[in-house]
Design a protein around this motif. Structure first.
Motif, PDB file in Angstrom:
ATOM      1  N   ALA A 166       0.837  -1.191   0.000  1.00 47.65           N
ATOM      2  CA  ALA A 166       0.000   0.000   0.000  1.00 47.65           C
ATOM      3  C   ALA A 166       0.873   1.244   0.000  1.00 47.65           C
ATOM      4  O   ALA A 166       2.059   1.196   0.366  1.00 47.65           O
ATOM      5  N   GLN A 167       0.279   2.336  -0.410  1.00 47.09           N
ATOM      6  CA  GLN A 167       0.988   3.613  -0.436  1.00 47.09           C
ATOM      7  C   GLN A 167       1.489   3.970   0.958  1.00 47.09           C
ATOM      8  O   GLN A 167       0.751   3.906   1.941  1.00 47.09           O
ATOM      9  N   GLU A 168       2.776   4.291   1.049  1.00 48.48           N
ATOM     10  CA  GLU A 168       3.414   4.701   2.310  1.00 48.48           C
ATOM     11  C   GLU A 168       3.239   3.658   3.413  1.00 48.48           C
ATOM     12  O   GLU A 168       3.191   3.989   4.598  1.00 48.48           O
ATOM     13  N   ASP A 169       3.130   2.393   2.995  1.00 42.17           N
ATOM     14  CA  ASP A 169       3.026   1.283   3.952  1.00 42.17           C
ATOM     15  C   ASP A 169       1.860   1.440   4.931  1.00 42.17           C
ATOM     16  O   ASP A 169       1.923   1.009   6.090  1.00 42.17           O
ATOM     17  N   ARG A 170       0.775   2.035   4.469  1.00 42.03           N
ATOM     18  CA  ARG A 170      -0.378   2.199   5.345  1.00 42.03           C
ATOM     19  C   ARG A 170      -1.010   0.850   5.653  1.00 42.03           C
ATOM     20  O   ARG A 170      -1.133  -0.006   4.787  1.00 42.03           O
ATOM     21  N   LEU A 173      -6.633   1.227   4.481  1.00 41.58           N
ATOM     22  CA  LEU A 173      -6.763   2.085   3.314  1.00 41.58           C
ATOM     23  C   LEU A 173      -8.131   2.732   3.239  1.00 41.58           C
ATOM     24  O   LEU A 173      -9.134   2.150   3.665  1.00 41.58           O
ATOM     25  N   ASP A 177      -6.535   6.298  -1.687  1.00 40.01           N
ATOM     26  CA  ASP A 177      -5.213   5.698  -1.448  1.00 40.01           C
ATOM     27  C   ASP A 177      -4.801   4.825  -2.630  1.00 40.01           C
ATOM     28  O   ASP A 177      -5.644   4.211  -3.294  1.00 40.01           O
ATOM     29  N   ARG A 178      -3.498   4.741  -2.851  1.00 43.52           N
ATOM     30  CA  ARG A 178      -2.973   3.862  -3.892  1.00 43.52           C
ATOM     31  C   ARG A 178      -2.607   2.519  -3.286  1.00 43.52           C
ATOM     32  O   ARG A 178      -2.109   2.430  -2.159  1.00 43.52           O
ATOM     33  N   TYR A 180      -1.068  -1.608  -4.446  1.00 39.22           N
ATOM     34  CA  TYR A 180      -0.296  -2.340  -5.450  1.00 39.22           C
ATOM     35  C   TYR A 180      -0.749  -3.800  -5.415  1.00 39.22           C
ATOM     36  O   TYR A 180      -0.796  -4.430  -4.360  1.00 39.22           O
ATOM     37  N   THR A 233      -0.789  -0.904 -10.407  1.00 40.57           N
ATOM     38  CA  THR A 233      -1.121   0.210  -9.522  1.00 40.57           C
ATOM     39  C   THR A 233      -2.625   0.474  -9.580  1.00 40.57           C
ATOM     40  O   THR A 233      -3.205   0.630 -10.648  1.00 40.57           O
ATOM     41  N   VAL A 235      -6.126   2.527  -7.431  1.00 40.88           N
ATOM     42  CA  VAL A 235      -6.566   3.519  -6.466  1.00 40.88           C
ATOM     43  C   VAL A 235      -7.863   3.023  -5.835  1.00 40.88           C
ATOM     44  O   VAL A 235      -8.728   2.456  -6.513  1.00 40.88           O
TER      45      VAL A 235
END
Length: 371
Positions: A166-170, A173, A177-178, A180, A233, A235
């Motif tokens: 996940a985006q910024e290791d969140r 989500l 948020d992005r 992967y 990727t 969202v």
């Protein structure tokens, strides 16, 4: 409030709606199908009101409400070109001819021709729209099950893409948020996100055939994996529960069919109840259950099954067993206690809406083709 004009276009629209409604109620003699006999205490008429369903209306006249397409002259092709009836119309029971009609029996308009419906000037034109038509079954009870993957079959789970980062290791989500994703997308760009849950075991084989799935949201493809990358990727477009790494994705299903024509399965089907949609161990009318049969077994959307409690085994108190020892054991017949309306079907499992029942539905109960 909009009023009807007397113009030709409006007149044609009204007559078209009336013609369609009459065609929907075109009757055949009740004795043409023994399973579609009229109730001895059937009323002379029923005024259609908001909240009615075709199943409810039919139940006022017929012994078996699910067979109304036969009595009202429908077939499965009418799913694609449905005819509607609306609140305010009156369904009459023409006892002399053994039929249902929108025209009062014995009147000049009751001659087999589509009726001319006279509408009051204050009636809104949009009351003739599809959204005001009487549905076949209670739509609100099944809406979540038409669009969300609450049951996922074993093969679909094995091939589902999954969130790997996940985006910024969140950890959790939210919308925007992005994420992967790794796995095959099969050309789809819009996905539902779910979390696998409890195994669903087929009562007949004791094998896992599907999994309960917790729907957590939706996601949209932003960029497919290219050379030098292993992930796609995405969202997050909607989050209804905590979403995170390990959750799976399936392509968003096509718009579900909502115009149902109930019918017996094309070939005999004997299914078992696998799971309840509620947290309870029992299901009542207008609740959803999962059965262990699907398209590969002969079920399709609109199929109707009858519920049976398995017959108990009891002891014959006056009998003697083998060589005079013990008592003979007797198996009682299965007891039919209600009906199940199939509204969404997969390869090996299906969702069904519990219709009229005289006892609670239990896991393991039999649901089979009408007799």
């Amino acid at each position: 409030m909009k009023n009807f004009s007397t113009g030709a276009a409006r007149s044609l629209a009204i007559r078209t709606a009336a013609t369609a409604a009459f065609a929907f109620l075109a009757a055949i003699p009740a004795q043409a199908a023994t399973t579609c006999s009229f109730r001895p205490n059937a009323p002379d008429q029923h005024v259609v009101v908001k909240g009615d369903t075709l199943w409810d209306i039919s139940g006022a006249f017929l012994e078996h409400p699910w067979c109304w397409p036969q009595v009202w002259g429908m077939n499965r092709d009418d799913i694609r070109n449905p005819h509607w009836i609306y609140p305010g119309q009156v369904v009459y029971f023409d006892r002399a001819h053994g039929r249902l009609t929108l025209n009062k029996p014995g009147t000049a308009t009751d001659a087999g021709e589509p009726p001319v419906v006279r509408l009051s000037p204050q009636l809104r034109t949009d009351d003739l729209g599809e959204n005001n038509a009487v549905p076949a079954i209670p739509a609100g009870a099944i809406e979540p099950f038409l669009t969300q993957p609450l049951v996922v079959e074993q093969q679909a789970l094995a091939g589902a893409a999954r969130i790997v980062a996940a985006q910024e290791d969140r950890l959790y989500l939210v919308e925007g948020d992005r994420i992967y994703v790794r796995g095959a997308l099969d050309g789809a760009t819009s996905f539902q996100v779910f979390r696998p849950g409890k195994e669903l075991v087929d009562p007949d084989t004791n094998k896992v055939t599907a999994y309960e799935a917790a729907y957590v949201g939706t996601a949209r493809l932003v960029k497919a994996a290219g050379p030098g990358t292993d992930v796609h990727t995405f969202v997050v477009t909607k989050s209804v529960k905590e979403m995170g790494v390990g959750d799976r994705l399936l392509p968003t299903p096509p718009a579900p069919l909502r115009n149902y024509v109930p019918h017996a399965p094309a070939r005999p089907v004997v299914a078992r109840v696998m799971a309840m949609a509620s947290e309870s161990n029992y299901a009542a009318q207008n609740q959803v259950v999962t059965v262990n049969r699907g398209t590969l077994d002969g079920l399709d959307v609109g199929a109707v099954l009858q519920f049976y409690h398995l017959g108990q085994t009891v002891t014959d108190p006056e009998s003697k067993g083998f060589l005079g020892f013990g008592k003979a054991r007797l198996r009682l017949p299965d007891e039919q206690y209600g009906e199940l309306f199939i509204f969404r079907v997969f390869d090996h499992v299906a969702y069904g809406l519990v219709m009229q029942v005289t006892a609670p539905v239990q896991i393991g109960d039999v649901a089979k083709s009408p007799e």
